[in-house]
Structures are given as C-alpha cells and as structure tokens.
Motif scaffolding. Structure first.
Motif, PDB file in Angstrom:
ATOM      1  N   LEU A 242       0.852  -1.180   0.000  1.00  0.00           N
ATOM      2  CA  LEU A 242       0.000   0.000   0.000  1.00  0.00           C
ATOM      3  C   LEU A 242       0.890   1.232   0.000  1.00  0.00           C
ATOM      4  O   LEU A 242       1.746   1.386   0.885  1.00  0.00           O
ATOM      5  N   ALA A 243       0.741   2.085  -0.978  1.00  0.00           N
ATOM      6  CA  ALA A 243       1.555   3.301  -1.057  1.00  0.00           C
ATOM      7  C   ALA A 243       1.208   4.221   0.110  1.00  0.00           C
ATOM      8  O   ALA A 243       0.065   4.250   0.580  1.00  0.00           O
ATOM      9  N   PRO A 244       2.203   4.996   0.608  1.00  0.00           N
ATOM     10  CA  PRO A 244       1.949   5.909   1.739  1.00  0.00           C
ATOM     11  C   PRO A 244       0.822   6.907   1.457  1.00  0.00           C
ATOM     12  O   PRO A 244       0.133   7.334   2.375  1.00  0.00           O
ATOM     13  N   ASP A 245       0.639   7.272   0.176  1.00  0.00           N
ATOM     14  CA  ASP A 245      -0.388   8.257  -0.161  1.00  0.00           C
ATOM     15  C   ASP A 245      -1.659   7.606  -0.724  1.00  0.00           C
ATOM     16  O   ASP A 245      -2.450   8.253  -1.427  1.00  0.00           O
ATOM     17  N   ALA A 246      -1.849   6.318  -0.409  1.00  0.00           N
ATOM     18  CA  ALA A 246      -3.029   5.610  -0.924  1.00  0.00           C
ATOM     19  C   ALA A 246      -4.313   6.236  -0.374  1.00  0.00           C
ATOM     20  O   ALA A 246      -4.349   6.800   0.726  1.00  0.00           O
ATOM     21  N   PRO A 295      17.345  -5.256  16.134  1.00  0.00           N
ATOM     22  CA  PRO A 295      16.856  -3.869  16.137  1.00  0.00           C
ATOM     23  C   PRO A 295      17.635  -3.024  15.136  1.00  0.00           C
ATOM     24  O   PRO A 295      18.849  -3.153  15.012  1.00  0.00           O
ATOM     25  N   GLY A 296      16.898  -2.197  14.413  1.00  0.00           N
ATOM     26  CA  GLY A 296      17.534  -1.324  13.439  1.00  0.00           C
ATOM     27  C   GLY A 296      17.550  -1.864  12.038  1.00  0.00           C
ATOM     28  O   GLY A 296      17.931  -1.160  11.102  1.00  0.00           O
ATOM     29  N   GLU A 297      17.132  -3.126  11.850  1.00  0.00           N
ATOM     30  CA  GLU A 297      17.184  -3.735  10.530  1.00  0.00           C
ATOM     31  C   GLU A 297      15.851  -3.667   9.794  1.00  0.00           C
ATOM     32  O   GLU A 297      15.786  -3.965   8.609  1.00  0.00           O
ATOM     33  N   MET A 298      14.788  -3.328  10.485  1.00  0.00           N
ATOM     34  CA  MET A 298      13.468  -3.183   9.877  1.00  0.00           C
ATOM     35  C   MET A 298      12.985  -1.741  10.077  1.00  0.00           C
ATOM     36  O   MET A 298      13.508  -1.012  10.917  1.00  0.00           O
ATOM     37  N   VAL A 299      11.976  -1.344   9.311  1.00  0.00           N
ATOM     38  CA  VAL A 299      11.426  -0.007   9.497  1.00  0.00           C
ATOM     39  C   VAL A 299      10.823   0.067  10.902  1.00  0.00           C
ATOM     40  O   VAL A 299      10.338  -0.940  11.450  1.00  0.00           O
ATOM     41  N   ILE A 317      -3.144  -5.830  12.742  1.00  0.00           N
ATOM     42  CA  ILE A 317      -2.662  -5.252  11.485  1.00  0.00           C
ATOM     43  C   ILE A 317      -1.707  -4.090  11.786  1.00  0.00           C
ATOM     44  O   ILE A 317      -2.018  -3.210  12.598  1.00  0.00           O
ATOM     45  N   VAL A 318      -0.518  -4.130  11.165  1.00  0.00           N
ATOM     46  CA  VAL A 318       0.511  -3.107  11.356  1.00  0.00           C
ATOM     47  C   VAL A 318       0.730  -2.383  10.033  1.00  0.00           C
ATOM     48  O   VAL A 318       0.912  -3.033   8.994  1.00  0.00           O
ATOM     49  N   ARG A 319       0.724  -1.045  10.079  1.00  0.00           N
ATOM     50  CA  ARG A 319       0.985  -0.290   8.855  1.00  0.00           C
ATOM     51  C   ARG A 319       2.412   0.246   8.874  1.00  0.00           C
ATOM     52  O   ARG A 319       2.880   0.777   9.889  1.00  0.00           O
ATOM     53  N   SER A 320       3.112   0.109   7.738  1.00  0.00           N
ATOM     54  CA  SER A 320       4.468   0.633   7.572  1.00  0.00           C
ATOM     55  C   SER A 320       4.534   1.354   6.222  1.00  0.00           C
ATOM     56  O   SER A 320       3.561   1.331   5.458  1.00  0.00           O
ATOM     57  N   PRO A 321       5.656   1.984   5.885  1.00  0.00           N
ATOM     58  CA  PRO A 321       5.770   2.614   4.563  1.00  0.00           C
ATOM     59  C   PRO A 321       5.571   1.658   3.405  1.00  0.00           C
ATOM     60  O   PRO A 321       5.311   2.081   2.278  1.00  0.00           O
ATOM     61  N   PHE A 322       5.682   0.320   3.676  1.00  0.00           N
ATOM     62  CA  PHE A 322       5.543  -0.663   2.604  1.00  0.00           C
ATOM     63  C   PHE A 322       4.099  -1.132   2.430  1.00  0.00           C
ATOM     64  O   PHE A 322       3.756  -1.720   1.410  1.00  0.00           O
ATOM     65  N   GLY A 323       3.281  -0.932   3.452  1.00  0.00           N
ATOM     66  CA  GLY A 323       1.904  -1.383   3.356  1.00  0.00           C
ATOM     67  C   GLY A 323       1.389  -1.894   4.678  1.00  0.00           C
ATOM     68  O   GLY A 323       1.771  -1.413   5.750  1.00  0.00           O
ATOM     69  N   LEU A 324       0.506  -2.904   4.622  1.00  0.00           N
ATOM     70  CA  LEU A 324      -0.118  -3.483   5.818  1.00  0.00           C
ATOM     71  C   LEU A 324       0.447  -4.878   6.071  1.00  0.00           C
ATOM     72  O   LEU A 324       0.559  -5.685   5.149  1.00  0.00           O
TER      73      LEU A 324
END
Length: 514
Positions: A242-246, A295-299, A317-324
């Motif tokens: 999911l794009a950040p600006d979806a 720690p530090g290896e993932m967003v 459900i967790v949202r990140s810059p890559f999606g859900l």
C-alpha cells in the motif's frame, strides 16, 4: 625523508591520496594475477585498469558525500556486528580477536584503516538500500537487466597459441645479433640496489606498555555496547502493499481483506500457507519467512510491533511505509552482554596495541626528520641489528621482508646514502633503510642475452605463423567447413565459452566491449 602527503584528486573537500590509489590498484592487480597468472599485467593494460581504479575511487567518494548529506552513518554496533560475523575472523564458530589480528597482519592491513574502510562500505550499502526502497521498476527494465546479467552467449572458438608454432621456427646467429642490435631496450637489466635496513613494529613496544586496571574498566564502560549481542527475532509476515499516499477507500479495502486472514489465523489456519497464497512481497514463496533480524534492521513501525510480541504471537494489522502487515514471531534470542572478566584479555590486547601503535608512530615521526648519516646511530639507540641485503631488483624476494616490488618504487626516487621508511603495517613491521650501492639499467651483451634474444625472435615468428593459420582457418569455416575438425587437423581443439553481455573480459580472447 619519508612519505609526503601526495593528493591525486579532491572530491567535495575529501582528498584522495596517492597511497590509497596504490593500495586499490594493488588489490585489483593481485586479483587479476590470481585469476589469469602471468597474463594479468597485459590484461590490466588492455582494460585500462589504472583509469578504472581512479574512476572507482572518485565514484566512491561522491557516494560517501551523498550519504553524509542524507545524514546516514555507520554505528559502532553495526561495524562490530559485521566483523564478528565474518567466518575468517572466527574460531570454532565464534569471533576470536587473536584470529582477527592475525588475518589482518597476514594481509598487511592496519586495523583502524581496515575498520574505516568497512564503515564506508556499510554506509554505501545503506545508501543503496535506501535508494532501492523507493524505486519503481517496470517489467521491461527487469527483463533487460536479467538479459544483461544472466542470459548467456555461447561461442565456439579455437585459440591459436603462438607457443604451438614455436617448434616450426628457427633463427641463425646473424639474425639474432641483428635483432639484439635493433631492439636493445628489450634486453636491459633492471634497476638493482643494495641497502642496509632494520624493522620496527608494534611488537617492539608492547613489552614496555603497562595497561592499568582502571584503563581496562574505563574502556569497557565506554565501549560496553561492543560486547552486547543484541536481541534477535525470527518472524514471518503477510504483506499487502500500500503506497503511503493511498486513498482511504483503498486502505480500508486492504485492511478488511487482511482482517479476514487474521480471523482465519486465529481460527487455526496456517500462517505460512496463507502467506504463500496472499502475501505480496518476495518472501511469499517461503511462507513470509523473514529469518532472524535485530533492532535497526526493519522499518520502525514493523520493528516496534515485532519486538513487543511474545514467541508464537500473531500481531494485529501493522501499517508501515511498505503497506499493511500481519506478523508472527516464531523465535526470540535475548540480548546478551559479556562481562568484563570475559573480555578482559581482549581489552588489554586492544589497549596495549593502541599504546604500542602510538609509540611506534611517534618514533617514525622522529626518524622522518633524520638524515642518512644517523642511520647506524638510530639502529643502535633502538637496539636493532642492521641487516645488509645482497643485490636485488623488483623481481626478487628478500628473506624476512618478502616481495620488494613496492619498495623498488621508493628506492628509485632516492640517492645513495639516503634513508627512508618503507611503510607496510605495524604488525609486520615498517622497514627503515639506507640506500647503499645502485646499478642503473644497462643493455646486456649479446652473449649474456643470447637465450632471451632467441626466444624473442622465435616467438615473433610463431605469432606470425599463428595469425596466418587463424586467417586460413577462418576462410575455411566461412566456406562451410567444420571448425572442430579443422582444429583437430592442426593439433588443437575447439573450445566453448559462455558469457553474458556484462562479462568485461574474456580469458584468451580479450576485451568484451564489442
């Protein structure tokens, strides 16, 4: 005397020194020699290796400058983690400091220089990863890149080695003498030297260094993070991109679908099987397996959720810059800190090495200011036995010093009686020398060079014969005859070579630019 700070280029206020260029070039030429043996120097000329190395250094410094502008950095923990995970620094599967020092010494690497270089490498990898995360690549670009890197070209060829034709050649004495006269520069001796020398290394100063307990405790307190093995998690995830600006509509649609999968998991469905069927990233085929990470290896959004979970737990459900994401933690390793007693010997060695290095550097600075007349006096002050070499040139190996190829470059710039320091590394020892007698290159007499002259003449004739045979064979192949049969008739064999468009150099054939 001594090393001058010779700058060969400046990139955004960063100076590229001649020594750095020489080291980079030597690393590349050594790699070529391991791969191609005696042909390496010729190959280096054909591919313009010197310019390649220079251009790569410029590119490296430009990229490092860009990384600094992006406020990227390599932490001590990242550097430590990288070094500790290199198999060649380990003993029985664990990092071993003595092995680390030994490997660096054997490869003539200074520890702080090696670690600084690693910091830069890690930083550049970070920058590349960050840039790659934001790229959108279409199918055509993927296909083109795949073809360049993996689509192989297969070529049948026959190498007409001039050596095969040597036995068909001969030369009489008058011809050899004429060749020697017309090509006298080919038969010159090399620059030859004699020198007096002694070595200085950190080992000469370790015995006089006293490392105190409070220094060890202070170092441990300051660098305690270096002795921490961070917590690790092994996890899987299911990702809906999911794009950040979806739009809010698309967000809710994807959230609802992922919520349905979460309900299935809570109801007993296999997380791994659902990941294979539904996840939208490259780990789907492995059931969403992300392996172990620290720690530090993932967003941050993903990491914070994962490290807050227990083994076996599945996230909301967790949202990140890559999606859900849905995340499942499968295993955990707790953070472990080595005690002072466990690392006392390692710290003592580090501090002793650092102190010895400082004393060695101070001594070298003093020696840099002295003239050749002080050589014997300085050797006596330092309790060093002066050794005298036999005549040597750049092809020779001096017992205890090894190959003198690099030393010759310095000696050629010095006069008889001058002192110099051949800087190698602190463990092997720097060589403090005074130039003795020198012999300039001279043309060898015909009698002395007769064997080499004959080899040169016959090789030249053999090259002409091999070219003639190759042209004749090419004409026959173009006329429809079989290449392999023609090769066998001449005592040769047709070979098959596979390569890609990106293969820069083809053994025996040369540059692949065409």
């Amino acid at each position: 005397f001594g090393d001058r700070k010779e700058v060969i280029a400046t990139v955004n206020d960063n100076e590229i020194l001649l020594n750095e260029y020489r080291e980079a070039y030597q690393n590349r030429i050594q790699a070529l020699r391991q791969q191609f043996g005696e042909s390496a120097d010729q190959i280096a000329e054909q591919i313009n290796l010197r310019q390649q190395v220079f251009d790569q250094l410029i590119d490296r410094y430009l990229l490092l400058s860009e990384a600094a502008d992006m406020n990227l950095m390599t932490t001590d923990l990242e550097l430590q983690d990288y070094i500790r995970n290199q198999p060649f620094f380990q003993k029985n599967g664990q990092f071993d400091y003595a092995t680390y020092e030994t490997v660096l010494s054997q490869n003539r690497l200074v520890r702080h220089e090696y670690e600084n270089s690693l910091r830069a490498d890690i930083l550049l990898a970070k920058k590349q990863q960050l840039l790659g995360a934001g790229l959108v690549i279409n199918d055509r670009e993927v296909e083109q890149a795949y073809r360049r890197d993996f689509e192989k070209i297969e070529v049948d060829y026959v190498y007409f080695d001039p050596q095969v034709f040597i036995d068909q050649t001969n030369a009489d004495e008058s011809e050899l003498r004429q060749y020697h006269l017309e090509n006298s520069d080919q038969f010159k001796t090399l620059n030859q030297f004699r020198m007096e020398y002694f070595t200085l290394s950190t080992d000469d100063y370790k015995d006089i260094v006293n490392v105190r307990e409070r220094e060890i405790r202070r170092y441990y307190k300051k660098y305690e993070d270096n002795y921490v093995t961070p917590a690790e998690i092994k996890a899987r995830h299911i990702l809906f991109k999911l794009a950040p600006d979806a739009s809010e509509e698309l967000l809710q649609e994807k959230r609802q679908k992922l919520g349905t999968l979460l309900d299935q998991i809570k109801g007993g469905s296999s997380f791994e099987e659902l990941a294979i069927k539904h996840s939208e990233d490259g780990t789907a085929a492995e059931g969403g397996d992300l392996g172990w990470f620290k720690p530090g290896e993932m967003v941050p959004e993903f990491e914070n959720a994962a490290f807050a979970m227990e083994t076996g737990q599945v996230s909301e459900i967790v949202r990140s810059p890559f999606g859900l994401h849905l995340i499942k933690v499968e295993q955990r390793k707790q953070e472990v800190t080595k005690s002072l007693d466990e690392v006392r010997d390692e710290i003592t060695e580090i501090l002793a090495e650092s102190r010895a290095q400082k004393l060695l550097d101070e001594e070298l600075e003093k020696l840099l200011e002295l003239a050749g007349e002080s050589f014997a006096e300085e050797a006596q002050r330092l309790s060093k036995d002066v050794k005298k070499s036999e005549w040597f040139d750049r092809t020779d190996v001096i017992p205890g010093l090894g190959s003198v190829t690099e030393l010759i470059l310095e000696l050629e710039l010095r006069k008889q009686g001058e002192m110099g320091i051949w800087k190698r590394n602190p463990v092997m020892g720097h060589v403090i020398y005074r130039v003795g007698e020198t012999k300039e290159p001279v043309v060898r007499t015909f009698e002395d060079a007769a064997s080499d002259v004959e080899n040169a003449v016959r090789l030249e004739k053999a090259e002409a014969l091999s070219l003639e045979a190759a042209k004749k064979t090419l004409t026959q192949v173009q006329g429809g005859e079989d290449l392999e049969s023609l090769a066998q008739q001449q005592g040769m064999s047709a070979e098959i070579m596979e390569f890609t468009v990106n293969t820069r150099f083809l053994p025996l054939l040369g540059d692949n630019s065409e």
